[in-house]
Design an enzyme around this catalytic site. Structure first.
Site, mmCIF file in Angstrom:
data_model
loop_
_atom_site.group_PDB
_atom_site.id
_atom_site.type_symbol
_atom_site.label_atom_id
_atom_site.label_comp_id
_atom_site.label_asym_id
_atom_site.label_seq_id
_atom_site.Cartn_x
_atom_site.Cartn_y
_atom_site.Cartn_z
ATOM 1 N N HIS A 1 5.031 118.610 -6.378
ATOM 2 C CA HIS A 1 4.393 117.292 -6.322
ATOM 3 C C HIS A 1 3.645 117.108 -5.003
ATOM 4 C CE1 HIS A 1 6.142 116.153 -10.102
ATOM 5 N NE2 HIS A 1 7.328 116.566 -9.673
ATOM 6 N N LYS B 1 18.326 123.651 11.699
ATOM 7 C CA LYS B 1 18.758 124.709 12.636
ATOM 8 C C LYS B 1 17.556 125.538 13.069
ATOM 9 C CE LYS B 1 21.686 123.696 13.692
ATOM 10 N NZ LYS B 1 22.498 122.616 13.529
ATOM 11 N N TRP C 1 17.554 113.607 31.366
ATOM 12 C CA TRP C 1 16.792 113.824 30.140
ATOM 13 C C TRP C 1 15.908 112.594 30.019
ATOM 14 C CZ3 TRP C 1 16.301 111.568 25.211
ATOM 15 C CH2 TRP C 1 15.781 112.400 24.217
ATOM 16 N N GLU D 1 14.971 123.501 15.264
ATOM 17 C CA GLU D 1 15.400 123.062 16.594
ATOM 18 C C GLU D 1 15.498 124.209 17.588
ATOM 19 O OE1 GLU D 1 19.059 120.736 16.636
ATOM 20 O OE2 GLU D 1 20.051 122.075 15.251
ATOM 21 N N ARG E 1 23.978 120.229 27.790
ATOM 22 C CA ARG E 1 23.689 118.941 27.155
ATOM 23 C C ARG E 1 22.192 118.682 27.026
ATOM 24 N NH1 ARG E 1 27.967 114.917 27.908
ATOM 25 N NH2 ARG E 1 26.383 113.360 28.282
ATOM 26 N N GLU F 1 20.046 121.210 6.440
ATOM 27 C CA GLU F 1 20.708 121.684 7.655
ATOM 28 C C GLU F 1 20.115 123.029 8.097
ATOM 29 O OE1 GLU F 1 22.352 120.429 9.888
ATOM 30 O OE2 GLU F 1 23.383 122.045 10.921
ATOM 31 N N LYS G 1 22.507 117.606 23.598
ATOM 32 C CA LYS G 1 23.721 117.793 22.809
ATOM 33 C C LYS G 1 24.326 116.457 22.396
ATOM 34 C CE LYS G 1 27.084 120.304 21.147
ATOM 35 N NZ LYS G 1 26.686 120.922 19.866
ATOM 36 N N ASN H 1 23.494 107.305 33.586
ATOM 37 C CA ASN H 1 23.252 107.709 32.196
ATOM 38 C C ASN H 1 23.097 106.445 31.370
ATOM 39 O OD1 ASN H 1 23.608 110.345 32.870
ATOM 40 N ND2 ASN H 1 25.452 110.671 31.652
ATOM 41 N N GLY H 2 22.171 106.468 30.415
ATOM 42 C CA GLY H 2 21.996 105.308 29.544
ATOM 43 C C GLY H 2 20.659 104.639 29.785
ATOM 44 N N CYS I 1 21.554 113.232 29.572
ATOM 45 C CA CYS I 1 21.829 113.180 31.007
ATOM 46 C C CYS I 1 23.296 113.496 31.326
ATOM 47 C CB CYS I 1 21.542 111.787 31.538
ATOM 48 S SG CYS I 1 19.897 111.216 31.196
HETATM 49 C C1 G6P Z 1 21.831 115.543 18.606
HETATM 50 C C2 G6P Z 1 22.190 117.013 18.489
HETATM 51 C C3 G6P Z 1 22.444 117.371 17.033
HETATM 52 C C4 G6P Z 1 23.537 116.479 16.469
HETATM 53 C C5 G6P Z 1 23.166 114.998 16.623
HETATM 54 C C6 G6P Z 1 24.349 114.101 16.319
HETATM 55 O O1 G6P Z 1 20.589 115.306 18.045
HETATM 56 O O2 G6P Z 1 21.142 117.804 19.002
HETATM 57 O O3 G6P Z 1 22.875 118.718 16.937
HETATM 58 O O4 G6P Z 1 23.739 116.788 15.132
HETATM 59 O O5 G6P Z 1 22.803 114.722 17.980
HETATM 60 O O6 G6P Z 1 25.326 114.298 17.313
HETATM 61 P P1 G6P Z 1 26.845 113.948 17.136
HETATM 62 O O7 G6P Z 1 27.480 114.290 18.453
HETATM 63 O O8 G6P Z 1 26.917 112.486 16.822
HETATM 64 O O9 G6P Z 1 27.350 114.786 16.008
#
Ligand code: G6P
Length: 587
Positions: free
Chosen positions: A485, A466, A74, A469, A28, A462, A582, A98-99, A2
């Site tokens: 396995h 990527k 969000w 997502e 975000r 990772e 984000k 927010n929150g 949000c």
């Molecule tokens: C969200 C983002 C990820 C990120 C994670 C941790 O899920 O989409 O890309 O790695 O949060 O965020 P931070 O700001 O704590 O690195």
């Protein structure tokens, strides 16, 4: 996640400023948006599901307003629709939030018993109704907001308009970030700095339980005793320009292209001929690394490097697990929190729990002045600059760089300086390889696997994250020896398997595992720093061979770009993938 913006002043039209702010927070992640503005002392609220563009279509920008608050939502409580989106109103009050108010059901019960009715399923509508309920008894906005701080549990950043006081905009926060920005004859509120950069770069960080009363000339901040406090005015160093796309199709691509500079800037902060700006860590004999998403994956790389080279045991965990697990630490344990945003709710909760137990903390954070950075004992900033794409690339690379520096520091290794100086050039080379052909051969598949051993497995995780997502392709990462396995049953003709092998001592083992999938029809993309040929792969990506410590920096690049190209071929919304945010400021 949000986003909040708000404006009070006479230089600009509040509606335009708030909408500009919401647009710059789009990255975000959100699923609905809304605005409340005052026109001739009357309140108007417009909300829409979906993109901000939908909301804009319903706004008449000719209307003049001096006071407005806006929100991108969000969804947490209740589906993303018009009714659930913010702002929410009750009686004299309208708020954006927010929150999460954790005790909202309890509060709702009390309000229902007192004749309040609700349209939405949100905790925010309960929050605004409760504020109004307290105001009916007390009639003093500041004292009501102060009471709220005692009554609401959970996290919140509020922007508040009260119809009884249209000369002021109010704000308060607990855990969720909020800034108050300063202009001339105008002031702003925002959940994040980019929202105000078009208008000003001067801002105040609101701390937990602080209340701000903002008119067009003054920002007054009160503490828990409603005493006025002086707040430092900060200046944001970057420019709006630097957070724009700069000719690239997507922020993600632009940010990948910034990686050579990010690497250099991060190195330069902590190393010249000797280490600098690094806290004394000599007393610690155990390290815990905690983060979420990519930050957790960076932590996994840190574990391999620190354990192997510095001989210090490292436990890595996901913040949402660690905070509820039984953990074993003592005064010689250092807990490292990794976070791009510095606001991730679970990581912040871990930090606070650890501090309560008197354990030392070091945060590796990108956003200067963020909650995690401010509350940790030590902080090492990653120098990635403002990252806009939801899928992190350059900030992850900066986290790896910082962990590499830490490993070098812990082993007092300064021998790599020449090699380090050459890394930006090698990074450029990796970025400039054309990965489109490989992307074309895999983008229509439904499942893609990544396999690797040891540190390469951490990179697989990772790479896989990527890809899934941003392209929405189902993808999993496996330790190369583990596939047989169970998961190998999913490998059929043309299933893409991305096999990573950058560790000489494990090369033969990984090749054997790669042959196991190749012989079952897999389409293999072999990512290696070894100039080995064979009939066990369909495509090979050759990564320059560098010291073990630096290798992950180069190996991650093709995985990031491949994910980008695959998502692009699938027509995905690369910078703003569905359902993702984000900065995840809720648990
Ligand atoms: C969200 C983002 C990820 C990120 C994670 C941790 O899920 O989409 O890309 O790695 O949060 O965020 P931070 O700001 O704590 O690195």
């Amino acid at each position: 996640m949000c986003g909040i913006t708000g404006y009070i002043g006479k230089n600009n039209n509040a509606i335009k400023v708030v909408m500009d702010g919401l647009e710059s927070l789009e990255y975000r992640g959100y699923d609905s948006a809304g605005i409340a503005f005052i026109e001739n002392k009357n309140l108007n609220i417009i909300k829409e599901k979906g993109k901000i563009a939908n909301l804009k279509e319903n706004i008449n920008f000719d209307i003049q307003s001096n006071l407005a608050i806006g929100h991108t939502r969000w969804a947490t409580h209740g589906e993303p629709n018009k009714v659930n989106s913010h702002p929410h109103s009750s009686g004299k009050f309208t708020i954006v939030h927010n929150g999460i108010i954790e005790n909202y059901l309890e509060l709702k019960e009390e309000l229902l018993n007192n004749g309040y009715e609700f349209q939405s399923s949100t905790d925010t509508e309960v929050a605004v109704a409760y504020i109004n309920y307290l105001y009916e008894k007390d009639n003093n906005i500041l004292s009501v907001l102060n009471k709220v701080n005692d009554i609401f549990r959970g996290s919140y950043a509020f922007g508040i308009i009260c119809l009884d006081d249209l000369d002021n905009l109010y704000a308060l926060r607990k855990t969720s970030p909020l800034i108050i920005a300063k202009g001339d004859n105008e002031n702003y509120i925002a959940s994040d700095v980019p929202a105000i950069l078009k208008y000003t770069n001067k801002y105040i960080l609101l701390d937990d339980f602080e209340i701000a009363k903002i008119d067009e000339d003054n920002i007054t901040v009160y503490d828990k005793n409603l005493k006025e406090i002086n707040k430092e005015v900060l200046e944001f160093e970057g420019s709006l320009e630097s957070s724009m796309k700069g000719g690239y199709d997507h922020f993600m691509l632009k940010e990948i292209h910034e990686e050579p500079t990010v690497f250099k800037n991060t190195i330069d902060t902590y190393l010249d001929t000797d280490f600098k700006n690094i806290p004394d860590l000599s007393k610690y004999n155990k390290i815990h690394i905690v983060g979420c998403g990519s930050a957790y994956h960076a932590g996994l790389i840190g574990k391999y490097l620190i354990e192997k080279l510095a001989n210090i045991p490292v436990l890595v965990d996901i913040a949402s697990e660690y905070r509820y697990n039984k953990v074993f630490y003592d005064e010689k344990t250092l807990v490292i929190l990794i976070s791009q945003s510095g606001e991730t709710a679970d990581t912040l909760a871990v930090l606070r729990k650890v501090k309560e137990d008197n354990i030392d903390t070091l945060s590796i954070v990108n956003v200067v002045g963020s909650s995690i950075a401010r509350e940790s004992k030590y902080v090492m900033y990653t120098k990635a600059g403002c990252e806009i794409a939801v899928a992190t690339t350059k900030a992850y690379l900066a986290q790896l760089t910082t962990l590499i520096i830490l490993t070098m520091y812990l082993t007092n290794n300064k021998e790599l300086i020449d090699e380090i100086n050459n890394m930006p050039t090698l990074l450029e080379e990796m970025i400039n390889i054309d990965y489109k052909n490989i992307a074309l051969s895999i983008y229509e598949n439904k499942d893609i696997f990544f396999i690797g051993r040891s540190i390469d497995y951490a990179l697989c995780m990772e790479g896989s994250l990527k890809l899934k997502e941003i392209s929405y392709i189902n993808s999993s990462a496996y330790q190369a020896g583990e596939l047989k396995h169970g998961t190998i049953s999913l490998v059929e003709k043309d299933t893409p398997v991305i096999s990573i092998s950058t560790n000489e001592s494990l090369l033969e083992k990984t090749i054997s595992n790669t042959k196991e999938v190749k012989s079952r029809g897999a389409k293999v993309i072999f990512v290696t720093n070894n100039d080995i040929d064979g009939d066990f792969y369909d495509y090979k990506i050759l990564v320059p061979k560098v010291s073990e410590l630096l290798q992950p920096i180069l190996t991650i690049v093709p995985l990031q770009i491949l994910a980008y190209e695959v998502a692009k071929l699938n027509g995905c919304d690369i910078d703003k993938p569905r359902n993702l945010a984000k900065s995840v400021t809720v648990e």
